[in-house]
Scaffold this motif. Sequence first.
Motif, PDB file in Angstrom:
ATOM      1  N   SER A 177       0.820  -1.211   0.000  1.00 27.88           N
ATOM      2  CA  SER A 177       0.000   0.000   0.000  1.00 27.88           C
ATOM      3  C   SER A 177       0.854   1.261   0.000  1.00 27.88           C
ATOM      4  O   SER A 177       0.418   2.326  -0.453  1.00 27.88           O
ATOM      5  CB  SER A 177      -0.933   0.012   1.214  1.00 27.88           C
ATOM      6  N   SER A 178       2.104   1.153   0.490  1.00 30.28           N
ATOM      7  CA  SER A 178       2.994   2.314   0.548  1.00 30.28           C
ATOM      8  C   SER A 178       3.467   2.752  -0.836  1.00 30.28           C
ATOM      9  O   SER A 178       4.054   3.827  -0.983  1.00 30.28           O
ATOM     10  CB  SER A 178       4.206   2.009   1.431  1.00 30.28           C
ATOM     11  N   SER A 179       3.225   1.918  -1.863  1.00 33.66           N
ATOM     12  CA  SER A 179       3.649   2.283  -3.213  1.00 33.66           C
ATOM     13  C   SER A 179       2.739   3.336  -3.840  1.00 33.66           C
ATOM     14  O   SER A 179       3.044   3.869  -4.910  1.00 33.66           O
ATOM     15  CB  SER A 179       3.694   1.034  -4.114  1.00 33.66           C
ATOM     16  N   ILE A 180       1.606   3.657  -3.201  1.00 35.64           N
ATOM     17  CA  ILE A 180       0.686   4.686  -3.694  1.00 35.64           C
ATOM     18  C   ILE A 180       0.963   5.985  -2.952  1.00 35.64           C
ATOM     19  O   ILE A 180       0.862   6.043  -1.728  1.00 35.64           O
ATOM     20  CB  ILE A 180      -0.786   4.268  -3.493  1.00 35.64           C
ATOM     21  N   ASN A 181       1.307   7.044  -3.668  1.00 33.64           N
ATOM     22  CA  ASN A 181       1.619   8.319  -3.040  1.00 33.64           C
ATOM     23  C   ASN A 181       0.330   9.042  -2.638  1.00 33.64           C
ATOM     24  O   ASN A 181      -0.561   9.230  -3.461  1.00 33.64           O
ATOM     25  CB  ASN A 181       2.421   9.193  -4.007  1.00 33.64           C
ATOM     26  N   PRO A 182       0.201   9.472  -1.368  1.00 37.64           N
ATOM     27  CA  PRO A 182      -1.037  10.124  -0.925  1.00 37.64           C
ATOM     28  C   PRO A 182      -1.323  11.445  -1.632  1.00 37.64           C
ATOM     29  O   PRO A 182      -2.481  11.874  -1.706  1.00 37.64           O
ATOM     30  CB  PRO A 182      -0.804  10.337   0.580  1.00 37.64           C
ATOM     31  N   PHE A 183      -0.288  12.083  -2.176  1.00 31.99           N
ATOM     32  CA  PHE A 183      -0.489  13.347  -2.896  1.00 31.99           C
ATOM     33  C   PHE A 183      -1.311  13.137  -4.165  1.00 31.99           C
ATOM     34  O   PHE A 183      -1.981  14.050  -4.640  1.00 31.99           O
ATOM     35  CB  PHE A 183       0.873  13.953  -3.245  1.00 31.99           C
ATOM     36  N   PHE A 184      -1.253  11.914  -4.726  1.00 34.96           N
ATOM     37  CA  PHE A 184      -1.977  11.625  -5.959  1.00 34.96           C
ATOM     38  C   PHE A 184      -3.369  11.043  -5.706  1.00 34.96           C
ATOM     39  O   PHE A 184      -4.098  10.731  -6.648  1.00 34.96           O
ATOM     40  CB  PHE A 184      -1.185  10.632  -6.813  1.00 34.96           C
ATOM     41  N   SER A 316      -1.130   5.941 -16.324  1.00 35.46           N
ATOM     42  CA  SER A 316       0.227   5.399 -16.148  1.00 35.46           C
ATOM     43  C   SER A 316       0.748   5.812 -14.778  1.00 35.46           C
ATOM     44  O   SER A 316       0.650   6.985 -14.403  1.00 35.46           O
ATOM     45  CB  SER A 316       1.177   5.917 -17.233  1.00 35.46           C
ATOM     46  N   GLN A 317       1.310   4.853 -14.038  1.00 35.86           N
ATOM     47  CA  GLN A 317       1.839   5.135 -12.705  1.00 35.86           C
ATOM     48  C   GLN A 317       3.181   4.436 -12.525  1.00 35.86           C
ATOM     49  O   GLN A 317       3.390   3.333 -13.035  1.00 35.86           O
ATOM     50  CB  GLN A 317       0.861   4.668 -11.619  1.00 35.86           C
ATOM     51  N   PHE A 318       4.062   5.099 -11.783  1.00 36.44           N
ATOM     52  CA  PHE A 318       5.383   4.527 -11.490  1.00 36.44           C
ATOM     53  C   PHE A 318       5.777   4.900 -10.069  1.00 36.44           C
ATOM     54  O   PHE A 318       5.560   6.030  -9.623  1.00 36.44           O
ATOM     55  CB  PHE A 318       6.428   5.063 -12.469  1.00 36.44           C
ATOM     56  N   SER A 319       6.342   3.939  -9.345  1.00 35.22           N
ATOM     57  CA  SER A 319       6.868   4.229  -8.009  1.00 35.22           C
ATOM     58  C   SER A 319       8.039   3.305  -7.723  1.00 35.22           C
ATOM     59  O   SER A 319       8.064   2.157  -8.162  1.00 35.22           O
ATOM     60  CB  SER A 319       5.779   4.033  -6.943  1.00 35.22           C
ATOM     61  N   THR A 320       9.010   3.829  -6.987  1.00 40.88           N
ATOM     62  CA  THR A 320      10.156   3.024  -6.565  1.00 40.88           C
ATOM     63  C   THR A 320      10.739   3.622  -5.297  1.00 40.88           C
ATOM     64  O   THR A 320      10.449   4.780  -4.944  1.00 40.88           O
ATOM     65  CB  THR A 320      11.228   2.947  -7.666  1.00 40.88           C
ATOM     66  N   PRO A 347      14.868  -2.110  -3.431  1.00 36.42           N
ATOM     67  CA  PRO A 347      13.900  -1.178  -4.023  1.00 36.42           C
ATOM     68  C   PRO A 347      12.609  -1.891  -4.444  1.00 36.42           C
ATOM     69  O   PRO A 347      12.655  -2.904  -5.137  1.00 36.42           O
ATOM     70  CB  PRO A 347      14.648  -0.633  -5.242  1.00 36.42           C
ATOM     71  N   GLN A 348      11.485  -1.364  -3.991  1.00 35.45           N
ATOM     72  CA  GLN A 348      10.182  -1.913  -4.381  1.00 35.45           C
ATOM     73  C   GLN A 348       9.649  -1.054  -5.522  1.00 35.45           C
ATOM     74  O   GLN A 348       9.282   0.105  -5.335  1.00 35.45           O
ATOM     75  CB  GLN A 348       9.217  -1.900  -3.199  1.00 35.45           C
ATOM     76  N   THR A 349       9.608  -1.642  -6.713  1.00 37.10           N
ATOM     77  CA  THR A 349       9.246  -0.895  -7.916  1.00 37.10           C
ATOM     78  C   THR A 349       7.904  -1.372  -8.456  1.00 37.10           C
ATOM     79  O   THR A 349       7.653  -2.570  -8.548  1.00 37.10           O
ATOM     80  CB  THR A 349      10.326  -1.060  -9.000  1.00 37.10           C
ATOM     81  N   ARG A 350       7.042  -0.427  -8.808  1.00 40.19           N
ATOM     82  CA  ARG A 350       5.723  -0.744  -9.389  1.00 40.19           C
ATOM     83  C   ARG A 350       5.500   0.114 -10.628  1.00 40.19           C
ATOM     84  O   ARG A 350       5.613   1.335 -10.592  1.00 40.19           O
ATOM     85  CB  ARG A 350       4.608  -0.467  -8.375  1.00 40.19           C
ATOM     86  N   ILE A 351       5.214  -0.562 -11.745  1.00 39.84           N
ATOM     87  CA  ILE A 351       4.844   0.119 -12.988  1.00 39.84           C
ATOM     88  C   ILE A 351       3.435  -0.311 -13.353  1.00 39.84           C
ATOM     89  O   ILE A 351       3.121  -1.510 -13.351  1.00 39.84           O
ATOM     90  CB  ILE A 351       5.822  -0.228 -14.131  1.00 39.84           C
ATOM     91  N   PHE A 352       2.579   0.652 -13.641  1.00 39.37           N
ATOM     92  CA  PHE A 352       1.160   0.379 -13.878  1.00 39.37           C
ATOM     93  C   PHE A 352       0.694   1.113 -15.127  1.00 39.37           C
ATOM     94  O   PHE A 352       0.947   2.314 -15.298  1.00 39.37           O
ATOM     95  CB  PHE A 352       0.361   0.832 -12.657  1.00 39.37           C
TER      96      PHE A 352
END
Length: 512
Positions: A177-184, A316-320, A347-352
């Motif tokens: 759940s931490s891979s989602i930025n609360p600002f977005f 499109s979403q990206f987080s690392t 590193p925990q990387t998520r591409i969506f």
Amino acid sequence: YVLILLLSNTILYSQTIYVIDELTKKQISNANIFNGSNGTVSNKKGAVDLTIFKSTDLISIQHISYINRDVLKSLINDTIYLIPSSYMLKAIIFEDLRVPLIYQSALSRVSKRKIQSLEINSTAELLKKSIGVTVQESQSGGGSPNFRGMEANRLLIVVDGIPLNNAIFRNGHVQSSSSINPFFIDNIGVVTGPSSVVYGDGAMGGAIIINTINDEIFTGTSNILEQKYNSTNNSSSLSYLSKFNNKKLLVVNGLAIKKCGNIKMGKNRAHGYEKWGLYNETVRGNEQLNTGFNKYDAIQKIYIKINKKENINLNSQFSTTSNISRYDKLNDMQYGQKKYKLWFYGPQTRIFQKINYNRKTTNFISDKFSVILSWQNLKESRHKQKTNDLGVSVRKENVLILDGILDVKKAIKKIQLNYGVSYRYQNVESSAEIRDDNNQSFFNTTRYPDGGSNVVDGSIYTQVNWKPLKSTTIFLGERYNINSLYSKFDNNEIYNLPFSEITISNKAFVSS
């Protein structure tokens, strides 16, 4: 004369007070009242005698269900009020139809304006403060939500209509759940019962619905820049959001960078345990070592209005992250020394990627339907080495997820119908090695089958919202699941298993 003397003695040498719930005004039993080595407990009526304390003592009042309070004895009259620390769950709202992009209603639904007012620093903190979800945090860069006793693979997390849960979600703690930025995030909520049935077979404990920024919150062209600083962990973050909008096209771009230093504990330990949290190996002063990390997020959404009835949305979403240490593991001691030399998540990387086609219709089977196609790639790893080990254990996971959903809505007089089909394919690649100080690699067991795993989920779902009377609503949810798993072991001669493959097929009918 004797009676007067006894009463005077009681007044001079005893002081009975009552511990009371500030909200309900009821007495609180078993509240702990202490100062240093002296302590007592309130009785069934909430009464407690403070005779053992001096008038200059700072007294602590604690109870598992209330916020701790410290007060000087000389300032206490006859009552001490405590504020409940428990979260009172709000009423459950079952009347929700699946809406892939813009979520309509939910239990404890929280809007973007409310999210901004909470002054939170992570999505884990947002879940905890906004919708009553308990969060387990092994390290500052994570957060595993727990709702009504359910977490991980028993609690579904849906982001923009697509489940974040995947094949490597287990029954332990999960930090995704931490891979989602609360600002977005535009809004967040929880659904249970029939409302959660349509979202997938991981919704045993309900579904947490997260929706990122959407086309309804913007008018015209704008830019948003936000910068935050937090002295608790010496963290700083910079978040940027821009959008371009005309009659038929909306483009939203977002970027967020966050850098966190080590967590600083408070200096004052009013509970009396002066060495609380002061581990020799992992603390310097009041600073918790190896708790810092960095995080990077990006998002882009494109909304294309074809005509009054049709539109296409691209997402499109990206987080690392950087490496994130397990502070709780680094505290472990064994035989008088640190158990682990190092323990961290790589590193925990998520591409969506997602494309969504929406069309309004006027026929006997639908009023509106949506076709959703999405692609996700997630990478994570675990690195650990015990103090006496000669090498570092490295285990890596790479998960590919493909989703396809057809969602249909239809209103027939007093009945609202929502039905559809969904398909999900997942491929899990798991690798492992032992790496020594000379960077030589040796065999290590993988977390999941080393020959790879394929997971296929297919389902048909429907919701019915029927209002036979003005004051009565009947809400039904049905889902038929078909699940299959295929896994292969490449190093079976080492594992010495009686098989080299695993094949599982299950079917389930879920009603609510």
